[in-house]
Write an enzyme that holds these catalytic residues in place. Structure first.
Site, PDB file in Angstrom:
ATOM      1  N   HIS A   9       0.869  -1.178   0.000  1.00 34.59           N
ATOM      2  CA  HIS A   9       0.000   0.000   0.000  1.00 34.59           C
ATOM      3  C   HIS A   9       0.901   1.221   0.000  1.00 34.59           C
ATOM      4  CE1 HIS A   9      -3.227  -2.712   1.970  1.00 34.59           C
ATOM      5  NE2 HIS A   9      -3.435  -2.621   0.660  1.00 34.59           N
ATOM      6  N   GLU A  12       1.561   3.205   3.162  1.00 35.05           N
ATOM      7  CA  GLU A  12       2.173   2.528   4.317  1.00 35.05           C
ATOM      8  C   GLU A  12       3.681   2.558   4.105  1.00 35.05           C
ATOM      9  OE1 GLU A  12       0.237  -1.254   4.566  1.00 35.05           O
ATOM     10  OE2 GLU A  12      -1.750  -0.364   4.841  1.00 35.05           O
ATOM     11  N   HIS A  27       3.516  -4.062   6.424  1.00 35.31           N
ATOM     12  CA  HIS A  27       2.409  -3.114   6.236  1.00 35.31           C
ATOM     13  C   HIS A  27       2.417  -2.099   7.363  1.00 35.31           C
ATOM     14  CE1 HIS A  27      -0.016  -5.179   3.009  1.00 35.31           C
ATOM     15  NE2 HIS A  27       0.873  -6.125   3.321  1.00 35.31           N
ATOM     16  N   GLU A  53       2.397  -5.768  10.508  1.00 34.92           N
ATOM     17  CA  GLU A  53       2.022  -4.349  10.514  1.00 34.92           C
ATOM     18  C   GLU A  53       2.866  -3.672  11.576  1.00 34.92           C
ATOM     19  OE1 GLU A  53      -2.013  -3.285   9.889  1.00 34.92           O
ATOM     20  OE2 GLU A  53      -2.608  -5.344   9.492  1.00 34.92           O
TER      21      GLU A  53
END
Length: 1291
Positions: free
Chosen positions: A96, A99, A207, A292
Site C-alpha cells: 500500500h 504505508e 504493512h 504491521e
C-alpha cells in the site's frame, strides 16, 4: 546445465573463497532523517549494488502502472547465480503506497546486511546460508502520492496503485479467481510470476496501520470478512512464525498496540489470522506472514530511527526461520534433479514441490514425521519417523526410481574363485553383459562442474563416500579425492587401499571423465550389484579425477576457440600453469633441490600419507599399461601380472594398437615448448619412495576425446577398472605385532629378498605386498626389535597370510644409560629420511576441521579427560570478551619436572583470521597424545620434554573470521581493534588482556624455543621485527628458521607464490623486519624478555583457506613441527660446579662474547646454538673465570658439558691483605714521585706514570676477580675489547 543443482551450500565440504569487498562508489551514511522517494531509492540501491557487488545484486522484476521499476535487492554470496540448497527468503514492503514505514525499514535492513557482513557473526552466517530477496516498494506509484504524517484509515491517498486498485486485494484467492486485468495491476502480475519462479521458502510482507503479525488464511469459503478464523493445515507453524516476529518486537509482543483509531483492540501474543498471504501458501510453496509495523501508516520521518530499532532484531530473527524443518534433494538414480516433485507430510494436508534444481525446504515444527517424495513417472518413496529438531533443518534426500527401469548388474566374473577366510572374490572372466552406460553422465566436466558433481555424491551417499582435497594447483584449484568405502576416512583392519589418478596432463581428458564415471558407478551400484558391494565393503578406493585442473581448463578453452588459435592445439594445457610437465616432475631423490610443482608435492604427500597397494594413473595419448623400466626381477613379474590382468579385461587395449606417428611428433613438439625437466615419472618415484606399485594406463590415442566417444570408452574399460581394484586382495598380506605384548607395530618394514621395494605396516599393523606366483623370503623389521624372516609360496588361487611377531632387541650386559639411549634415538631422527619414516609411523588423529571457541574448548577438555597422565589444561587469562586463552601442557612428568628439562612453546591464533594454525596445533596435540604409550619414540619424547600448546591467543577475532576469506582483515585484531602482534612491550601498562596473558607466561622464562603459526604467506621468519635491530645470535636464529623451512614440503624452495608477481626468498626464510617490519611483536618480546628464540611460521597464502585444505596443510607442516620438537634436544646443555663438585647457581655463561645464559638452582644451563664452534666464558660471583670451547653438529646430540671452577671463593683475610698491599704500594709510589720531581729528571716521570697505570690495572683486575658481578656490562670500560672482556691491554 543440469549439473549445477548438485550441492547444498551449507553442507559443502568446500566453501568458495569470498573476495574482500571493495569500495567502488561511496554511499552516504544513513541519517534516518527522511523518506526516500523513487529517485532517491533508486540511487541508493544502485550505490549499494556497486559498493557491495560481491554479496548483492539489484534487479527489477517488472514495472508499475506509471513505469517505475519494481526493484529487488538480492543479498547472498554468489548473488548472480542460483545456488542449490540455499533457502530463498523474501521481504516485500510498501504494497500500500501510503504505508511508507515498511519501505524505509527495508532499505535500512539492506544496508545493515551489507555493512555488517564479515563483522557481525549472525549477519554473516545469515547471508552465507540464505538467498535473501528484499523488495522495498511494491507500489512506487502510490508512494509518490502519499503524504507524510497521514495516519488516517479512510480513503488513504496513495494506498492504491495508479489504476486505483488495492494490490493487497488483487491476488486470486483459493475460492475465486482474480477479476483484475494485467494492465490494471502489473505490480501484482510481476510479483505472482516472481513467486512462482523462485518458490520462496519463507516470506514477510510489511504493512502499516496497526502493530500485529497476521497469517493465512485471509479468506474462507463463506467469504466472511471479519470475525471468522480460517486456519490452514500448517496453522501451528504459522502461529509459531508470527509469534517469532512479535516476540522480538517490543510493542507487538505486548499484544496491545493502543492505536488511536481503536485503542482497545487486543491481539493475543501480538498475532492474528488474516492478510493476503494465501497466494504464497497455495501457489508458491511459500509461508508468508504479514507484519504491521506502526499504528500510523506514514509516520513523520522523526520516528524512523526508533521504528528501525524496534524492528531490526525481529526482521533478522524471522529470516533465520527459513532454516527449520526438513531440507534435501529429490533426484533420479542417475543423480539428475527432479524439479516439481511433490513433498508431502503425513497428517498435514499441504504439499510443497521441489525447485528447478531438485532441492526443497519444508518448514516444520520439532517432532517426528513420515515424509513422502513423489514425481510423475517415478515410484514414490516414504521415509518414516523423520526427526525434526529445534533450530536446524534435518537433511533428507530422496532417490526415486522408475517403475520398470532396467537395472543392469555385473554378472559373476567367472567360476574361478579365491577363498579368503570365508569370503569369495570372483575373478573377472571374459563375458560382456550389457553395460549400464545409459544411466551415466558422459560429457566434459569443467572444474566447477566436476567440483559440484563430487560434492553431490558425497552428500547423497555419505555412508560410503568421503570427499577431501589432497592439495591445490598452482592457480589454487583443489585436487579433489573421493574415497569410496564403508566407514570412509578411517583406517580399518583388513581393508587394503587402492588409488586412481587422472588428468595428469591437462589435455588428456579421458582419465578425468572415466574416473568421474567410476565414482558415479560405484556409488549407484553399491547395495545393488554384488561385486561392487563386495569391493566397496572390503577396499578403500581413492579416486583423484584431476591432478592438473589448471591445464584442463586451458586445454578446453583452446579447444572451444580452435578457429581463433594458431599453432599445435595438442600442446596447450598439457603442462601446468608454470608450463611444467607434471608427468616428469617427481624427484629422482627424496630431497631433490629441483623445483617440485604444487600439484606434484600434493600428490607425493597424499601417497605417503596412505598405504596404497596398487595405483593407476589413467592417461591418454597412448594405449598400453606402462610400469617402471628399472625394476628388480621379482617386482617385474608382479608388474607384468598386473598389466596383463588389466589388458585382458580392457576391450580397448585388445584392439589393434594404431596410434599413429603424428602423436609421436606432437609429443616431441611439446617438449620443445616447455622447460627442461630432470625428474622422473610417478610409477618410478612411487616404486622407490612409497609403498604402492603404480602403473600408467593409456586408454586412448586421442587427447581431447569427443563427448560421443566417452560412453564407448567407459563400456570397454569399466570391467578392467573393477578388476584392478579386486587385485589388491590377491597378494601376500599379514600383521606385524610385538611378540611379548601382542600390540600392533606401526610402520614396521617388510622387504622381499631380491627386491629394493619396501612396504610398511599401516596404523592397523597390517601390510600388503603384491607378489607374482612363486616362492619368496620375507623379512619384517622395526626400530628396537630383532628382525624376523619367513618363507612363503604364493599361488594365484588364494591370498597368503604371513604374520610376524617381533621381539625386543636383547640388551647388552652393560645397560646403556637412559639419557644416552634417548640421545641416540634423537640423533637418529635428526636425519630427514628417519624423521619422515617416524612421522609416517604415527597413528593419525584425523580430527582436522575448523572449530569455534566452544568446540575448541570442548575438544581440549576431551584431550585432558582421555589422557590425564600426560596433559594439563589451564587458562592463561581471558580475552576482551571473556573467552579463555587455553594452554595445554603435555609431558610425562607433569608433577615433577626433570633438571634442565627442555621446554618448547607452540602458539597460534595471534591473528584471529589466521585459522589454520589453531587446527594444526590441535592435530599435533592429538597425535602426540594418541601415540603416547603406543609408539616408543613418542613416549620417550613426551617423557623427556615439556610441550606447551596455546592454540588460539585471539579467540574473539577467530569468532569473527570467515572461512574462505583469504585476504579479509575481519578477525585480524582483537575485540578492541588492536593487532596483538604489535602490543608486546615491556612495562606496557595498557596492554590488551590477551597480550598481558602471554607476556606473563613469557616473563616466567624457562622456554628453550617457541614456534608461532600465522597465515598470509609461506615462509619462516626470525627476530627481530624491529627495523635496524641486530640480534647478537642471528646465526642461530636464522638456523632455527631454516630447520622449519627445510623440513616443510616446499617452503625451503623459497617461491612464496602468494601474489601474481613471483617472489623468490632464499631458503624460504627471512628476518622479521625484512618481511613485515614493526614494533611490539611477540617474537621480539620473547627473545628480549623471555630469552627464548621464537620463529614465526606463515603456513598459507590464504589467511582462512577452505576446510578442505587442512589435510594437505597438515601434511606439509607435520614434519617441521616434530623437527622443532627434536631440536630442543639437540641443544647445548651443561652444568657449572665448584672445585668440590657442588652446583653453582646463577652463574653466567657468555656465548661467543654476547649471548648470556644463567644457570638454574641446580647449576644447569641450556641454550640453542647453530652448528659450529662456540666460545664459552663462565663467570660467577667470587670465582675465577673459566673458558671453554665447544663444537656442535647439526646431526648429533651434544653430551652434558661439565664446567668446574678451578679456584673457589677468595677468603676474607686474603682480600684484606690485597687491600693493605695496595695501600703500601701507593705510599711507596708517591714517595718515588716526589724524589723524581725534586731531582728534575722529567724523562723518568713518563715511565713512572706508565708503570703506575700498569700496576693500577693489575690491582683492578684482582679486585674484579674477587668481587665479580654476573652482568658482563659491569666489567667493561668503553676502551675495553668486546671480544676479550676480562683482559685489559698492558704496556
Amino acid at each position: 546445465m543440469h549439473i549445477l543443482w548438485l550441492i547444498l551450500p551449507h553442507a559443502l565440504i568446500f566453501q568458495r573463497q569470498v573476495i574482500g569487498l571493495t569500495n567502488t562508489k561511496e554511499v552516504d551514511e544513513e541519517t534516518f532523517a527522511k523518506y526516500y522517494n523513487y529517485v532517491d531509492l533508486t540511487g541508493r540501491l544502485k550505490s549499494f549494488s556497486k559498493k557491495y557487488a560481491q554479496i548483492c545484486s539489484l534487479s527489477s522484476i517488472g514495472q508499475s502502472v506509471e513505469g517505475r521499476e519494481l526493484w529487488v535487492m538480492r543479498v547472498t554470496t554468489s548473488p548472480l547465480t542460483d545456488v542449490p540448497g540455499k533457502p530463498r527468503f523474501k521481504y516485500v514492503g510498501n504494497m500500500h503506497g501510503n504505508e511508507a514505514l515498511s519501505r524505509q525499514v527495508l532499505v535500512y535492513l539492506i544496508e545493515h546486511l551489507l555493512t555488517q557482513y564479515g563483522t557481525d557473526v549472525g549477519v554473516t552466517e545469515l547471508v552465507n546460508r540464505t538467498d535473501i530477496y528484499i523488495m522495498p516498494s511494491m507500489n512506487p506509484d502510490g508512494f509518490e502520492k502519499a503524504i507524510e504524517g497521514d495516519c488516517s484509515d479512510g480513503d488513504d491517498k496513495g494506498r492504491e496503485n495508479a489504476k486505483h486498485k488495492d494490490l493487497n486485494r488483487s491476488f486470486p484467492d483459493q475460492f475465486e479467481p482474480s477479476s483484475e486485468t494485467l494492465n490494471d495491476v502489473p505490480e501484482v502480475t510481476a510479483v505472482m510470476r516472481w513467486i512462482i519462479t523462485k518458490k520462496f521458502v519463507l516470506s514477510g510482507s510489511l504493512h502499516g496501520g496497526s502493530v500485529v503479525a497476521s497469517y493465512p488464511f485471509d479468506d474462507s469459503s463463506s467469504h466472511e470478512t471479519s470475525g471468522y478464523y480460517s486456519s490452514t493445515a500448517d496453522d501451528a507453524l504459522f502461529r509459531y512464525l508470527a509469534r517469532t516476529y512479535a516476540e522480538n518486537h517490543p510493542i507487538m509482543s505486548m499484544g496491545r498496540p493502543y492505536c488511536l483509531g481503536d485503542p482497545n483492540r487486543h491481539f493475543k501474543d501480538g498475532i492474528t489470522n488474516g492478510g493476503m498471504q494465501d497466494y504464497n501458501y497455495l501457489k508458491g510453496n511459500c509461508f508468508e506472514v504479514t507484519f504491521e509495523l506502526n499504528c500510523c501508516k506514514y509516520p513523520p520521518a522523526s520516528q524512523l530511527y526508533t521504528e528501525w530499532i524496534n524492528n531490526k532484531e525481529a526482521l533478522l530473527i524471522y529470516m533465520q526461520k527459513s532454516h527449520i524443518g526438513v531440507r534435501g534433494f529429490v533426484v533420479t538414480r542417475s543423480g539428475h534433479a527432479l524439479p516439481d516433485s511433490t513433498i508431502s507430510v503425513s497428517g498435514i494436508d499441504h504439499n510443497i514441490t521441489t525447485w528447478k534444481l531438485g532441492d526443497y525446504y519444508r518448514l516444520l515444527l520439532p517432532g517426528r514425521y513420515n515424509i513422502t517424495a513423489s514425481s510423475p513417472g517415478y515410484l514414490s518413496y516414504t521415509e518414516e519417523n523423520v526427526p525434526v529438531f529445534q533450530g536446524k533443518a534435518t537433511l533428507l534426500n530422496f532417490t526415486l526410481e522408475k517403475p520398470f527401469e532396467d537395472i543392469f548388474m555385473l554378472e559373476p566374473i567367472s567360476t574361478k574363485q579365491t577363498i579368503v577366510k570365508g569370503r569369495v572374490f570372483s575373478r573377472l572372466g571374459t563375458s560382456n553383459p550389457k553395460s549400464p552406460i545409459q544411466a551415466l553422465d558422459f560429457r566434459h566436466h569443467s572444474y566447477a562442474e566436476m567440483e559440484l558433481f563430487l560434492q553431490l555424491f558425497s552428500i547423497v551417499h555419505p555412508s560410503i563416500t568421503h570427499l577431501y582435497s589432497a592439495g591445490q594447483s598452482v592457480q589454487g584449484k583443489n585436487l579433489y579425492v573421493m574415497e569410496i568405502s564403508t566407514n570412509p576416512g578411517v583406517d580399518q583392519q583388513g581393508k587394503p587401499e587402492v588409488m586412481f589418478l587422472g588428468n595428469l596432463h591437462g589435455n588428456e581428458v579421458i582419465g578425468r571423465e572415466i574416473l568421474l564415471n567410476l565414482v558415479e558407478y560405484l556409488c549407484r551400484k553399491y547395495g545393488k550389484d554384488p561385486l561392487v558391494t563386495r569391493l566397496v565393503n572390503s577396499t578403500r578406493i581413492h579416486i583423484m579425477p584431476s591432478m592438473n585442473p589448471d591445464g584442463y581448463e586451458l586445454a578446453m578453452k583452446a579447444q572451444q576457440k580452435q578457429f581463433m588459435i594458431s599453432g599445435n592445439l595438442s600442446i596447450i594445457g598439457r603442462s601446468n600453469s608454470h608450463r611444467v610437465d607434471l608427468s616428469t616432475n617427481f624427484p629422482e631423490q627424496s630431497r631433490s633441490r629441483n623445483i617440485i610443482e604444487a600439484e606434484t608435492l600434493a600428490v607425493m604427500d597424499w601417497i605417503k600419507a596412505h598405504f596404497f597397494v596398487l595405483s593407476a594413473s589413467i592417461r591418454g595419448g597412448f594405449r598400453r599399461v606402462v610400469y617402471p623400466s628399472s625394476l628388480d626381477s621379482i617386482d617385474e613379474s608382479i608388474f607384468k601380472s598386473v598389466a596383463q590382468a588389466y589388458h585382458t579385461q580392457s576391450e580397448v587395449l585388445q584392439e589393434p594398437q594404431d596410434c599413429d606417428e603424428t602423436r609421436t611428433r606432437e609429443i616431441k613438439d611439446s617438449k620443445r615448448h616447455r622447460p627442461a625437466t630432470t625428474g622422473t615419472d610417478l610409477p618410478t618415484w612411487a616404486y622407490r619412495n612409497a609403498d604402492t606399485l603404480a602403473v600408467n594406463i593409456g586408454l586412448s590415442c586421442e587427447l581431447l576425446l569427443p563427448v560421443k566417444s566417452l560412453s564407448e570408452y567407459w563400456e570397454k574399460n569399466y570391467r578392467a577398472l573393477l578388476q584392478f581394484i579386486q587385485q589388491v586382495h590377491s597378494f601376500v598380506r599379514g600383521m606385524v605385532t610385538d611378540g611379548h605384548s601382542g600390540k600392533i607395530i606401526v610402520n614396521a618394514t617388510v622387504v622381499v629378498e631380491g627386491s629394493r621395494h619396501q612396504v610398511h605396516t599401516s596404523s592397523t599393523g597390517q601390510y600388503w605386498r603384491p607378489l607374482a606366483p612363486g616362492s619368496y623370503h620375507l623379512t619384517a623389521s622395526a626400530p628396537g626389535y630383532t628382525s624376523v624372516s619367513e618363507s612363503v609360496r604364493v599361488l594365484d588361487t588364494r591370498v597368503e597370510q604371513v604374520d610376524f611377531k617381533l621381539t625386543r632387541e636383547t640388551l647388552q650386559p652393560f645397560v646403556e644409560d637412559g639419557e644416552q639411549e634417548f640421545a641416540r634415538m634423537v640423533q637418529r631422527l635428526l636425519t630427514y629420511d628417519a624423521l619422515e619414516q617416524f612421522v609416517r609411523s604415527l597413528q593419525p588423529a584425523k580430527i582436522l576441521q575448523y572449530r569455534n571457541y566452544r568446540e575448541r574448548s570442548e575438544f581440549l577438555r576431551g584431550l585432558t579427560y582421555n589422557f590425564p597422565l600426560i596433559t594439563h589444561l589451564y587458562s592463561l587469562g581471558q580475552s576482551v570478551e571473556f573467552r579463555s586463552i587455553w594452554a595445554l601442557e603435555i609431558s610425562g612428568n607433569l608433577e615433577t619436572p626433570k633438571p634442565a628439562e627442555p621446554k618448547i612453546r607452540f602458539v597460534a591464533g595471534v591473528h584471529g583470521n589466521a585459522a589454520v594454525g589453531p587446527e594444526l596445533l590441535l592435530e599435533f596435540a592429538s597425535v602426540l597424545c594418541l601415540n603416547y604409550g603406543r609408539n616408543p619414540t613418542i613416549t620417550k619424547l613426551i617423557d623427556q620434554s615439556r610441550i606447551l600448546i596455546i592454540p588460539c591467543v585471539n579467540p574473539d577475532g577467530r569468532e569473527l573470521a570467515q572461512e574462505g576469506h583469504c585476504f579479509s582483515s575481519v578477525g585480524y585484531t582483537n575485540a578492541h581493534g588492536t593487532d596483538l602482534d604489535s602490543d608486546f612491550f615491556f612495562g606496557n601498562v595498557s596492554a590488551q588482556p590477551e597480550t598481558r596473558a602471554l607476556m606473563d607466561l613469557i616473563k616466567e622464562g624457562g622456554f628453550s624455543l617457541s614456534i608461532a603459526l600465522d597465515g598470509g604467506a609461506v615462509l619462516a621468519t626470525y627476530p627481530y621485527d624491529r627495523p635496524k635491530q641486530h640480534s647478537q645470535n642471528e646465526e642461530t636464529l636464522r638456523y632455527l628458521a631454516s630447520l622449519y623451512a627445510s623440513s616443510h614440503s616446499f617452503m625451503h624452495l623459497g617461491n612464496l607464490g602468494c601474489t601474481k608477481v613471483s617472489e623468490e626468498i632464499p631458503g624460504g626464510i627471512l628476518k622479521g623486519a625484512e618481511f613485515s617490519a614493526g614494533t611490539g611483536s611477540m617474537k621480539d618480546f620473547s627473545l628480549d624478555v623471555g630469552v627464548c628464540p621464537e620463529i614465526t611460521v606463515y603456513t598459507s597464502c590464504c589467511m582462512f583457506p577452505p576446510e578442505l585444505r587442512l589435510f594437505s596443510m597438515w601434511m606439509e607442516n607435520r614434519m617441521p613441527l616434530f623437527r622443532m620438537l627434536l631440536e630442543v634436544h639437540r641443544r647445548l646443555i651443561g652444568v657449572v660446579r665448584d672445585s668440590k663438585g657442588h652446583p653453582v647457581s646463577d652463574a653466567v655463561v657468555v656465548v661467543n662474547g654476547s649471548v648470556k645464559v644463567h644457570t638454574d638452582s641446580r647449576g644447569y644451563f641450556t641454550t640453542l646454538l647453530a652448528p659450529g664452534t662456540h666460545q664459552l666464558q663462565v663467570q660467577a660471583h667470587g670465582y675465577q673465570q673459566e673458558l671453554q670451547q665447544v663444537n656442535l653438529s647439526s646431526d648429533r646430540v651434544s653430551s652434558l658439558l661439565m664446567i668446574d671452577f678451578t679456584a673457589d671463593r677468595v677468603p676474607l683475610s686474603q682480600g684484606v691483605f690485597v687491600i693493605a698491599s695496595a695501600s703500601l704500594i701507593t705510599v711507596f709510589i708517591c714517595t718515588l714521585l716526589i724524589l723524581h720531581l725534586r731531582s728534575g729528571k722529567f724523562s723518568h716521570i713518563r715511565d713512572g706514570f706508565h708503570w703506575l697505570r700498569h700496576d693500577r690495572d693489575n690491582l683492578r683486575m684482582e679486585e674484579i676477580v674477587s668481587e665479580k658481578s654476573p652482568l658482563r656490562q659491569e666489567f667493561l670500560d668503553e676502551s675495553e675489547s668486546e671480544d676479550d672482556p676480562f683482559f685489559v691491554e698492558g704496556r
